[in-house]
Motif scaffolding. Structure first.
Motif, PDB file in Angstrom:
ATOM      1  N   THR A 233       5.487 105.841 -18.796  1.00 52.58           N
ATOM      2  CA  THR A 233       4.129 105.408 -19.103  1.00 52.58           C
ATOM      3  C   THR A 233       4.227 104.086 -19.851  1.00 52.58           C
ATOM      4  OG1 THR A 233       3.266 107.654 -19.215  1.00 52.58           O
ATOM      5  CG2 THR A 233       1.963 105.960 -20.293  1.00 52.58           C
ATOM      6  N   GLU A 256       2.882 106.003 -14.912  1.00 51.78           N
ATOM      7  CA  GLU A 256       1.516 105.943 -15.461  1.00 51.78           C
ATOM      8  C   GLU A 256       1.378 104.545 -16.039  1.00 51.78           C
ATOM      9  OE1 GLU A 256      -0.798 108.148 -15.233  1.00 51.78           O
ATOM     10  OE2 GLU A 256       0.340 109.855 -14.504  1.00 51.78           O
ATOM     11  N   GLY A 454      -3.879 110.171 -13.643  1.00 51.72           N
ATOM     12  CA  GLY A 454      -3.016 109.202 -12.965  1.00 51.72           C
ATOM     13  C   GLY A 454      -3.828 108.214 -12.175  1.00 51.72           C
ATOM     14  N   GLY A 460      -0.230 103.195 -10.747  1.00 51.15           N
ATOM     15  CA  GLY A 460       0.795 104.226 -10.871  1.00 51.15           C
ATOM     16  C   GLY A 460       1.089 105.071  -9.663  1.00 51.15           C
ATOM     17  N   ARG A 463       0.975 112.237 -10.901  1.00 57.74           N
ATOM     18  CA  ARG A 463      -0.071 112.739 -11.802  1.00 57.74           C
ATOM     19  C   ARG A 463       0.558 113.516 -12.939  1.00 57.74           C
ATOM     20  NH1 ARG A 463      -2.182 109.522  -9.323  1.00 57.74           N
ATOM     21  NH2 ARG A 463      -4.122 109.501  -8.177  1.00 57.74           N
TER      22      ARG A 463
END
Ligand code: NAP
Length: 483
Positions: A233, A256, A454, A460, A463
């Motif tokens: 992320t 993400e 997501g 991205g 999820r």
């Protein structure tokens, strides 16, 4: 909590169930963004430490994968309970290194604990399938197995939630992990390690590797053939670099990434509710959120009414150090984030926009920036083309639904989006047409551990959360059988 992590000295790496200094003794300073002053030093992991973390995670992987799902679930459940019982302490730690206002930090502490609760419930519900092949010649079995050692790389904006949103499903699936937190906020990640240790996570199942050498330690881990999965992320820019690294050994990657969320207000919307929603969607976490409403698109019939109410609400926000009573907006994470906001406002006004409120950094220590509303934004204003990671909100007028949709989709990003209308038919029609992984209809807050989080496009891959999140840590194996 800080005392537990530092024990009066520097905070250390957590590898193989042990707390240790970096192999070369390197340390990094963590700053309080409300003052710019150093809080504490933290060990800054080396490439050698990264390899030691992979050794530990790999060493623990087979036994952890074979551990009964119920046992893994109960460790997560205990971690959830510890986090909730210590939410106030955790919140103070989050404020200290990240700066957000205390009520928001409390909300994050509880929200992040919920990922452990949710995935403790998911751990025992990994269900495969069996069917007869269409030709009748065999049975088709599909089973889900833990993917193996997973590297988790997280940003600083939600230092607890971004960690638990990954550790929860990884643990539930039976994967061991190495968490590399953002250098601005390593303390909360180390607190997670303490909590999981107390909850009974066996040595090596969770390893936490703060490091100022993100590129080098990331590459060392992701090119080690024992690592099978990356859950990242952060920014799209870094995600792109990491995909290049993971492509070398075809390491499974979920991403993400950044967002540039449109917030659409139609002429039939309840304006008061749209303003309240925009305040949450824009200002949650001081605007430092991947799902922040960064392009507030309002029908021209109601744009003046909306902008006035919204600007009044923005101007009324109390800004200050996160621990102070009544503060709603803390500082930005660091000086460069603050400078970026100043530049962004300059670029936008240079292209013709008007500042309704805010627009500058207040003259005080720390990395603060005023809640800012910009209007009279032309469709080609450069501010619309990039992620705004701070308390700056551009309001743009539109005339038709088609125009609003075209503007909403005119971005490389596709994370979240928001639609305000009293006509549910329109709301659903627009929700279907918007190129985003998530849509809030008449809601400014959409995050929920039970929902799939997501993005699409450059926001991205994969999820997190919901019943989907655990599958980022599972491989599906097909077994053809005769019996
Ligand atoms: P970032 O600069 O991309 O950093 C994210 C993480 O990646 C940090 O731990 C960073 O470590 C590490 N990193 C940086 N360069 C690396 C490299 N070459 N190899 C391996 N790791 C590397 O992002 P950020 O500034 O922390 O966070 C803000 C961004 O995250 C925004 O774009 C936001 O939209 C996005 N975000 C997305 C979501 C989502 O769910 N989609 C959620 C939250 C945030 P260092 O800190 O040591 O540099």
């Amino acid at each position: 909590m800080l005392k537990e992590i530092t024990d009066g000295g520097s905070a250390q790496l957590y590898i193989g169930g042990e707390w240790k200094a970096a192999s070369d003794g390197a340390e990094m300073e963590v700053l309080d963004p409300a003052t710019g002053a150093p809080i504490v030093n933290v060990a800054s992991g080396s490439v050698e430490d990264a390899t030691a973390a992979v050794d530990a995670a790999y060493g623990a992987a087979a036994e952890w994968a074979a551990t009964a799902p119920r046992v893994r679930a109960e460790i997560l459940r205990r971690a959830y309970e510890i986090m909730v019982s210590r939410a106030d302490e955790l919140a103070e730690l989050i404020v200290l290194e990240m700066g957000k206002a205390l009520p928001e930090a409390r909300a994050e502490a509880v929200y992040s604990a919920e990922f452990f609760r949710w995935f403790s419930e998911e751990a025992v519900r990994v269900i495969g399938s069996v069917s007869t092949a269409p030709g009748g010649d065999k049975r088709i079995m599909a089973v889900h197995q833990p993917i193996g050692v997973s590297v988790l790389i997280t940003p600083w904006n939600f230092p607890a939630a971004m960690a638990t949103r990954k550790i929860g499903p990884a643990f539930a699936a039976g994967c061991t992990v190495i968490l590399k937190p953002a250098s601005d906020t390593p303390l909360t990640a180390l607190a997670m390690a303490k909590i999981l240790e107390e909850a009974g996570a066996p040595p090596g199942t969770v390893n936490v590797l703060p490091s100022r050498r993100a590129g080098a330690v990331g590459e060392a881990m992701l090119t080690d053939p024992r690592v099978r999965n990356l859950s990242f992320t952060g920014s799209t820019e870094v995600g792109r670099k990491l995909l290049e690294v993971t492509s070398r050994h075809i390491v499974r990657s979920s991403m993400e990434l950044g967002g540039n969320s449109p917030f659409l207000v139609f002429e039939d919307a309840d304006i008061e509710s749209a303003v309240a929603g925009a305040m949450i969607a824009k200002m949650r976490n001081g605007g430092q959120s991947c799902i922040a409403a960064n392009r507030i698109l309002v029908h021209n019939a109601v744009v003046d009414e909306f902008t006035q109410q919204f600007s009044r609400a923005m101007a009324a926000i109390k800004t200050g150090p996160g621990m102070e009573d009544g503060v709603e907006l803390g500082p930005m994470i660091n000086e460069s984030a603050q400078t970026e906001m100043k530049e962004l406002v300059g670029v936008s006004t240079g292209a013709g926009s008007t500042v309704m409120t805010g627009g500058d950094a207040p003259s005080r220590p720390g990395f603060f920036f005023e809640p800012t509303v910009l209007t009279k934004i032309d469709f080609d204003n450069p501010i619309l083309g990039r992620e705004i990671f701070g308390p700056v909100a551009p309001v743009i007028g539109f005339d038709t639904e088609e125009q609003a949709l075209a503007l909403a989709n005119d971005t490389v990003h596709g994370l979240a989006s928001y639609v305000y209308t009293e006509d549910l038919k329109r709301g659903l029609r627009v929700a279907e047409a918007i190129e985003a992984g998530m849509v809030g209809i008449n809601r400014g807050l959409i995050s929920d551990p039970a929902a799939p989080f997501g993005g699409v496009k450059e926001s991205g891959l994969g999820r997190e959360g919901g019943t989907y999140g655990i599958h980022e840590f599972l491989e599906t194996k097909y077994i053809a059988a005769d019996w």
